[in-house]
Design an enzyme around this catalytic site. Structure first.
Site, short mmCIF file in Angstrom:
data_model
loop_
_atom_site.label_atom_id
_atom_site.label_comp_id
_atom_site.label_asym_id
_atom_site.label_seq_id
_atom_site.Cartn_x
_atom_site.Cartn_y
_atom_site.Cartn_z
N GLU A 27 0.72 -2.90 -7.67
CA GLU A 27 2.09 -2.39 -7.75
C GLU A 27 2.53 -1.84 -6.40
OE1 GLU A 27 4.23 1.64 -9.40
OE2 GLU A 27 2.30 1.03 -10.24
N ASP A 42 5.65 -3.64 -4.33
CA ASP A 42 6.87 -2.90 -4.00
C ASP A 42 7.26 -3.16 -2.55
OD1 ASP A 42 8.93 -0.96 -4.37
OD2 ASP A 42 7.69 0.50 -3.31
N ASN A 72 6.73 -1.55 -13.07
CA ASN A 72 5.48 -1.49 -12.30
C ASN A 72 4.71 -2.81 -12.38
OD1 ASN A 72 6.12 1.14 -11.70
ND2 ASN A 72 4.77 2.03 -13.24
N GLU A 106 6.28 -5.51 -10.17
CA GLU A 106 5.88 -5.36 -8.77
C GLU A 106 4.44 -5.86 -8.56
OE1 GLU A 106 8.71 -1.53 -7.63
OE2 GLU A 106 6.61 -1.22 -8.20
#
Length: 233
Positions: free
Chosen positions: A50, A54, A123, A126
Site C-alpha cells: 500500500e 500510493d 488501501n 493502492e
C-alpha cells in the site's frame, strides 16, 4: 460473506489483464491484516505494498496532469492531483473492480462488512497498483491507472478543488483531524491589511501563507502544505 466464498486471486488477475510472473505478490496485495492473525509469518498483509502503491499512483497521475495541462501552474495542478489520488477515489476504483470480493479477510472483519469498507478498499487498491508495478514495471502500473482513472481525469479538469477543500479532503482521506488555521501576523493599515496564517495537520510540520485577506492567506497556507507533501503522502 466468509473467506470460503472469496473469489480467487487468479480470477482477479484475469480481471486486471496482467499475467503475474509472481502470483504470490497479488495474493499479498489482496490480504488484509486481519487474515494474517494466527498464521505463519510467511503470510503477509498488503501494508507495505500500500505504501509503495500510493507513491506510484502519485507519480503516474502527476505525470498525466503535467502532460494534459502544459500551461497550468503548480497552484492549478496541486488540487487536481490531490483529488485524483485521495483515498475516496481509490475506493471508488476498487468498487468498480469489485475488489472487495477478492480480499482475504479474517472471519471477524469479513462478518463486519470489511469487503465494503472504503478505507480497506482504498488501501487494497493502492497495494494492487504496487503489485502491478513490482511484477510488470511502471508501464504496466501506468496502463492500469490510465484505464481506471480516465474518467476522473476528465472530471477534475472541469472543477478543480480550491486548496483549503483539497487539504480538508487530504486529511479526511487519512482519518486525520481537520486542518487548523491560525492567524500569526497582521500588518499594514486597516484599509490595506496583510495577513499571515499558519495551517497545522496533526502529525505533520505546519505551513504558512500570506495574503491581503485572511481567507487568501488560509488558501496560500493550504497550498503550501499540499506542495510540501506533493499531495501524495
Amino acid at each position: 460473506m466468509s473467506n470460503a466464498k472469496t473469489k480467487s486471486a487468479r480470477e482477479f488477475e484475469e480481471r486486471l489483464g496482467h499475467d503475474f510472473a509472481e502470483p504470490g505478490i497479488l495474493e499479498r496485495a489482496l490480504t488484509h491484516a486481519s487474515y494474517t492473525a494466527g498464521r505463519t509469518k510467511s503470510v503477509r498483509d498488503y501494508e507495505r505494498l500500500e505504501f509503495l502503491g500510493d507513491r506510484v499512483l502519485g507519480l503516474v497521475v502527476a505525470e498525466l496532469l503535467f502532460r494534459l495541462y502544459p500551461d497550468a501552474n503548480e497552484g492549478d495542478l496541486a488540487p487536481r492531483l490531490n483529488a485524483l489520488v485521495r483515498k475516496e477515489t481509490c475506493a471508488e476504483v476498487a468498487e468498480h473492480l469489485d475488489l472487495g470480493a477478492y480480499l482475504r479477510l479474517g472471519p471477524g472483519e469479513a462478518t463486519a462488512g470489511g469487503r465494503k469498507k472504503a478505507a480497506i478498499l482504498a488501501n487494497a487498491c493502492e497495494a494492487v497498483i504496487a503489485a502491478l508495478y513490482l511484477d510488470g514495471g511502471l508501464d504496466v502500473a501506468r496502463g492500469f491507472i490510465e484505464r481506471y482513472w480516465a474518467d476522473y481525469l476528465k472530471t477534475v479538469s472541469v472543477t478543480p478543488k480550491d486548496s483549503k477543500s483539497a487539504l480538508q479532503e487530504w486529511a479526511q482521506g487519512r482519518s486525520l483531524p481537520p486542518p487548523v488555521y491560525e492567524e500569526t501576523e497582521r500588518t499594514g493599515p486597516d484599509h490595506a491589511p496583510s495577513f499571515c496564517v499558519r495551517v497545522t495537520v496533526e502529525g505533520f510540520p505546519p505551513a504558512e501563507g500570506g495574503g491581503t485577506s485572511k481567507r487568501a492567506a488560509e488558501q496560500a497556507a493550504a497550498e503550501a502544505f499540499l506542495a510540501a507533501r506533493n499531495t501524495t503522502p
